[in-house]
Structure formats: C-alpha cells, structure tokens
Design a protein around this motif. Structure first.
Motif: not given
Length: 199
Positions: A105-122, A131-135
């Motif tokens: 359980v945890g946030p789903r792993p997304l694409l590596v190229q998204y890393l620089p697109l997140y804001n500080t909170e995200q 996780g395999i699954t998540g909230w």
C-alpha cells in the motif's frame, strides 16, 4: 519495520498461493501478446530513487511506418483490457514488494519524467514507498483528476497506519471485482500528467 515485515510476509504468501494463476497468465500473455511476457519500466520509488517496476504486459508492440509505437487505444487488446480491469497485470509487482522497492500500500509509482513537474506538496508522495495499491486507487483510481489523485496520495503519507493499509487492501479487493475507475474519460489508460495545474 512492522510494515516491511507485513509487506514481505503477505507478498510471499500471495505469490505462493497464486503461483498457478501467475503461470497461466504468463502463458496467455505469451500466446496472445508475444514476448517479452513482462513489462518493465523505471519508476521513482522512496525519496525518488529509481527502480525497475514489473508488470505483465497488456499491450502489443505495434509500430507505425516510422518505427514509433501506435497510440495506446490501438495497442490495447481485449485480453490486455481484461488483465488491467482485473489487476492481474499487477501480480509481478509482488516481486518488487519482496525486494523492498515497493509496498503493498502506498502512492502508485508514476513515470520518471513526471518528477520535475511536481510542486513541493505533490512531491511529498515520495516520502513513503510506492504501492501496488493505494488510497487514490480505492477512491477513484484513474477516473479522478491528477490534482485529486496527488491530494489523496499526500493524505495517505500524513495518515498512514497499519489499520489504514488493511482497509485499503480490503477496498482494493472490492474495486477489483467491481472494476471501477480503470481509465480516465476519453482515454483507454490515463491522461498524461503535464504539470501541477493539470486537472
């Protein structure tokens, strides 16, 4: 440590129990989609550390005349859609859990190229193992907006507990049977994330 022991024990038990299912899924993937049987891709894990995530492949490798992969909707077969809707394509991810790259359980792993697109909170979604699954998966999966998905991920980071994980696992089983939220409106998979303002 307790979460890690729980993840390892449940993943090992599940793999042993579902070994016949895994074998037949692998066989049908080989027959219907060809090789390789597994789809592997680099994904960011805990603290953004990149690991190689494993899934059963669910798409063909058909390409256009220029050698570029065709759009997802042209490569996703009925068999592939069945794998995704039942989450059978996620079974190899249990090996990632055994290795410690992922959690049940945890946030789903997304694409590596998204890393620089997140804001500080995200970006705080990477403060725990993916996780395999998540909230977010049990509260809309791919049918909700990116901003909603990330808000749910960060909520999980701030509120994680053994009992919450247990609740999410039970809700995941329900979601698999109901087959809700498999894709976003107008997409066979999920719309690409384009930045923190992408709804």
């Amino acid at each position: 440590m307790i979460k890690r022991i729980f993840d390892f024990s449940i993943s090992l038990f599940t793999l042993l129990v579902l070994l016949p299912v895994i074998f037949f899924v692998a066989l049908f993937v080989r027959l219907k989609l060809g090789s390789p049987i597994l789809f592997t891709q680099n994904r960011p894990g805990l603290h953004g550390k990149v690991f190689k995530m494993m899934k059963f492949r669910s798409m063909l490798d058909d390409k256009d005349s220029r050698g570029n992969l065709l759009p997802d909707d042209q490569r996703l077969t009925k068999f592939g859609l069945l794998l995704r809707s039942t989450s059978l394509d996620e079974l190899p991810g249990l090996f990632n859990v055994l290795k410690g790259d992922m959690s049940l359980v945890g946030p789903r792993p997304l694409l590596v190229q998204y890393l620089p697109l997140y804001n500080t909170e995200q970006a705080r979604r990477h403060n725990v193992r993916p996780g395999i699954t998540g909230w977010a998966q049990v509260n809309g999966r791919n049918a909700i907006s990116w901003n909603s998905k990330f808000a749910l991920d960060v909520w999980y980071v701030d509120n994680q507990s053994f009992w919450l994980d247990f609740k999410i696992l039970l809700l995941t089983v329900k979601k698999v049977f109901v087959r809700e939220g498999i894709s976003a409106d107008g997409h066979v998979t999920i719309e690409p994330f384009k930045g923190s303002n992408n709804d």
